[in-house]
Write a protein that holds these residues in place. Sequence first.
Motif, PDB file in Angstrom:
ATOM      1  N   ILE A 282       0.861  -1.182   0.000  1.00 33.66           N
ATOM      2  CA  ILE A 282       0.000   0.000   0.000  1.00 33.66           C
ATOM      3  C   ILE A 282       0.897   1.232   0.000  1.00 33.66           C
ATOM      4  CG2 ILE A 282      -1.583   1.389   1.398  1.00 33.66           C
ATOM      5  CD1 ILE A 282      -3.012  -1.074   2.235  1.00 33.66           C
ATOM      6  N   GLN A 283       0.566   2.211  -0.854  1.00 28.28           N
ATOM      7  CA  GLN A 283       1.363   3.431  -0.970  1.00 28.28           C
ATOM      8  C   GLN A 283       0.433   4.633  -1.015  1.00 28.28           C
ATOM      9  OE1 GLN A 283       3.912   3.398  -4.392  1.00 28.28           O
ATOM     10  NE2 GLN A 283       5.081   5.192  -3.745  1.00 28.28           N
ATOM     11  N   PHE A 284       0.789   5.719  -0.294  1.00 21.71           N
ATOM     12  CA  PHE A 284      -0.035   6.928  -0.291  1.00 21.71           C
ATOM     13  C   PHE A 284       0.764   8.094   0.282  1.00 21.71           C
ATOM     14  CE2 PHE A 284      -0.792   4.615   3.648  1.00 21.71           C
ATOM     15  CZ  PHE A 284      -0.707   5.586   4.635  1.00 21.71           C
ATOM     16  N   ILE A 285       0.245   9.292   0.070  1.00 19.16           N
ATOM     17  CA  ILE A 285       0.795  10.486   0.698  1.00 19.16           C
ATOM     18  C   ILE A 285       0.030  10.704   1.997  1.00 19.16           C
ATOM     19  CG2 ILE A 285       1.216  12.960   0.489  1.00 19.16           C
ATOM     20  CD1 ILE A 285       2.866  11.231  -1.409  1.00 19.16           C
ATOM     21  N   ASP A 286       0.753  10.726   3.109  1.00 18.93           N
ATOM     22  CA  ASP A 286       0.101  10.857   4.403  1.00 18.93           C
ATOM     23  C   ASP A 286      -0.690  12.173   4.463  1.00 18.93           C
ATOM     24  OD1 ASP A 286      -0.098  11.644   7.375  1.00 18.93           O
ATOM     25  OD2 ASP A 286       0.613   9.570   7.472  1.00 18.93           O
ATOM     26  N   PRO A 287      -1.995  12.118   4.783  1.00 22.84           N
ATOM     27  CA  PRO A 287      -2.813  13.336   4.759  1.00 22.84           C
ATOM     28  C   PRO A 287      -2.464  14.323   5.870  1.00 22.84           C
ATOM     29  CG  PRO A 287      -4.071  11.511   5.661  1.00 22.84           C
ATOM     30  CD  PRO A 287      -2.788  10.927   5.145  1.00 22.84           C
ATOM     31  N   LEU A 288      -1.727  13.895   6.871  1.00 23.25           N
ATOM     32  CA  LEU A 288      -1.372  14.789   7.972  1.00 23.25           C
ATOM     33  C   LEU A 288       0.029  15.372   7.810  1.00 23.25           C
ATOM     34  CD1 LEU A 288      -2.791  12.747  10.997  1.00 23.25           C
ATOM     35  CD2 LEU A 288      -3.942  14.476   9.606  1.00 23.25           C
ATOM     36  N   SER A 289       0.987  14.523   7.468  1.00 22.58           N
ATOM     37  CA  SER A 289       2.380  14.980   7.397  1.00 22.58           C
ATOM     38  C   SER A 289       2.825  15.351   5.987  1.00 22.58           C
ATOM     39  CB  SER A 289       3.313  13.888   7.939  1.00 22.58           C
ATOM     40  OG  SER A 289       3.312  12.761   7.073  1.00 22.58           O
ATOM     41  N   GLY A 290       2.091  14.870   4.966  1.00 24.41           N
ATOM     42  CA  GLY A 290       2.517  15.074   3.598  1.00 24.41           C
ATOM     43  C   GLY A 290       3.632  14.138   3.171  1.00 24.41           C
ATOM     44  N   GLN A 291       4.038  13.236   4.058  1.00 28.18           N
ATOM     45  CA  GLN A 291       5.120  12.300   3.777  1.00 28.18           C
ATOM     46  C   GLN A 291       4.613  11.139   2.929  1.00 28.18           C
ATOM     47  OE1 GLN A 291       6.845  10.739   7.368  1.00 28.18           O
ATOM     48  NE2 GLN A 291       8.217   9.332   6.313  1.00 28.18           N
ATOM     49  N   GLU A 292       5.452  10.645   2.017  1.00 29.45           N
ATOM     50  CA  GLU A 292       5.091   9.472   1.232  1.00 29.45           C
ATOM     51  C   GLU A 292       5.220   8.224   2.093  1.00 29.45           C
ATOM     52  OE1 GLU A 292       6.232   7.084  -2.891  1.00 29.45           O
ATOM     53  OE2 GLU A 292       7.082   9.072  -2.482  1.00 29.45           O
ATOM     54  N   ARG A 293       4.188   7.399   2.086  1.00 29.07           N
ATOM     55  CA  ARG A 293       4.169   6.171   2.881  1.00 29.07           C
ATOM     56  C   ARG A 293       4.149   4.964   1.947  1.00 29.07           C
ATOM     57  NH1 ARG A 293       5.198   7.490   8.248  1.00 29.07           N
ATOM     58  NH2 ARG A 293       3.684   9.016   9.060  1.00 29.07           N
ATOM     59  N   TYR A 294       4.947   3.960   2.267  1.00 33.45           N
ATOM     60  CA  TYR A 294       4.948   2.710   1.503  1.00 33.45           C
ATOM     61  C   TYR A 294       5.123   1.554   2.480  1.00 33.45           C
ATOM     62  CZ  TYR A 294       6.256  -1.020  -1.707  1.00 33.45           C
ATOM     63  OH  TYR A 294       6.309  -2.211  -2.378  1.00 33.45           O
ATOM     64  N   PHE A 295       4.194   0.611   2.441  1.00 30.35           N
ATOM     65  CA  PHE A 295       4.247  -0.547   3.324  1.00 30.35           C
ATOM     66  C   PHE A 295       4.113  -1.824   2.491  1.00 30.35           C
ATOM     67  CE2 PHE A 295       2.185   2.949   5.690  1.00 30.35           C
ATOM     68  CZ  PHE A 295       3.173   3.177   6.642  1.00 30.35           C
ATOM     69  N   GLU A 296       4.948  -2.811   2.773  1.00 32.39           N
ATOM     70  CA  GLU A 296       4.981  -4.039   1.963  1.00 32.39           C
ATOM     71  C   GLU A 296       4.936  -5.268   2.851  1.00 32.39           C
ATOM     72  OE1 GLU A 296       8.012  -6.242  -1.164  1.00 32.39           O
ATOM     73  OE2 GLU A 296       7.783  -4.058  -1.236  1.00 32.39           O
ATOM     74  N   SER A 297       4.155  -6.253   2.444  1.00 34.98           N
ATOM     75  CA  SER A 297       4.069  -7.512   3.162  1.00 34.98           C
ATOM     76  C   SER A 297       5.366  -8.307   2.999  1.00 34.98           C
ATOM     77  CB  SER A 297       2.891  -8.343   2.613  1.00 34.98           C
ATOM     78  OG  SER A 297       2.910  -9.655   3.161  1.00 34.98           O
ATOM     79  N   ALA A 298       5.731  -9.032   4.057  1.00 37.94           N
ATOM     80  CA  ALA A 298       6.901  -9.905   3.998  1.00 37.94           C
ATOM     81  C   ALA A 298       6.520 -11.327   3.620  1.00 37.94           C
ATOM     82  CB  ALA A 298       7.616  -9.894   5.350  1.00 37.94           C
ATOM     83  N   ARG A 299       5.237 -11.575   3.431  1.00 40.56           N
ATOM     84  CA  ARG A 299       4.764 -12.928   3.137  1.00 40.56           C
ATOM     85  C   ARG A 299       5.003 -13.262   1.662  1.00 40.56           C
ATOM     86  NH1 ARG A 299       1.871 -14.327   7.683  1.00 40.56           N
ATOM     87  NH2 ARG A 299       1.298 -12.516   8.955  1.00 40.56           N
ATOM     88  N   GLN A 300       5.089 -14.582   1.387  1.00 41.55           N
ATOM     89  CA  GLN A 300       5.333 -15.043   0.033  1.00 41.55           C
ATOM     90  C   GLN A 300       4.271 -16.061  -0.373  1.00 41.55           C
ATOM     91  OE1 GLN A 300       7.681 -13.772  -1.940  1.00 41.55           O
ATOM     92  NE2 GLN A 300       8.413 -12.444  -0.285  1.00 41.55           N
ATOM     93  N   LEU A 301       3.865 -16.005  -1.630  1.00 36.08           N
ATOM     94  CA  LEU A 301       2.949 -16.989  -2.179  1.00 36.08           C
ATOM     95  C   LEU A 301       3.749 -18.056  -2.923  1.00 36.08           C
ATOM     96  CD1 LEU A 301       0.129 -14.768  -3.743  1.00 36.08           C
ATOM     97  CD2 LEU A 301       0.141 -15.870  -1.489  1.00 36.08           C
TER      98      LEU A 301
END
Length: 303
Positions: A282-301
């Motif tokens: 999931i990636q987005f621009i934080d609505p409060l800080s204006g910082q770019e956020r990126y979060f990635e799962s460590a799980r594998q299929l």
Amino acid sequence: MHNAPLPIRDGVAPSYLWLQKGNWKTLLEFLTQRFPDVSAATWQDRMLRGEVVDDGGTPYSADSPYRWGGRIFYYREIDAETPIPFEEHILFQDQHILVVDKPHFLPVIPTGRFLHETLLVRLKRKHNLPDLSPIHRLDRETAGVMIFSLNIASRGAYQFLFQQRGVTKQYEALAGDLADYQAPFIYRSRMVEGTPFFRMQEQAGTPNSETHIERLELLSQTAHPNAIYRYRLHPVTGRKHQLRVHLSALGIPILNDDFYPVALPCKADDMTRPLKLLARSIQFIDPLSGQERYFESARQLDC
């Protein structure tokens, strides 16, 4: 619920119910008809414990008269809940949001036969987070990145971000060979509620769902009679079961999907064949800080 007359108990917030207009003589009579799977004796026991109350926290008794228009608060209880033997992992936490890597089979919120074995209740109980609330949806069968709000005051800003499609989501799925695949591959359709009630279906009309599909690699065929590929999926819209419906409609249902194209008999507590669908990032621009956020799962299929 914030400011409910009953406290959170072992990570579980009280449920509430508006009392509808009717001719029940007592609250107990109404409850036994409203919840036929819960006995009158069970409701009486809850009342004796002071766990069925009105808006102001005043306990009801077995002979309390029925008065429609108000609310009752109570704790939902499940006698024999199936343990989910897979753990969630926290990816990020600040004063506003909590980002979690959810395992397969774990529901996000209490539903059906799951209460304590849900991601929301687990996190509330383990980390003492009474105001925790999910910002978006993720199916029980799907693993991967899930975002929660920690702060009631800032919750609306993050909810608005999702509502306005200000979030980029990437999924991975394992499925068969999309014979006519040619990049970029975009699939659109009109999705509506289907039958049984838990499924979605496509119908003719203006599309209301869109998915971008990228084929990544051919995986080992040793465990399956047909070729299995890894796909990257980007849902532009967020319809219920959208990715599952779209790949099924293309003739390549996601591996181990028991809903599409045909709803198979319930597997009950069988957790040996997880749906091969992962909310990778999931990636987005934080609505409060204006910082770019990126979060990635460590799980594998894998196959």
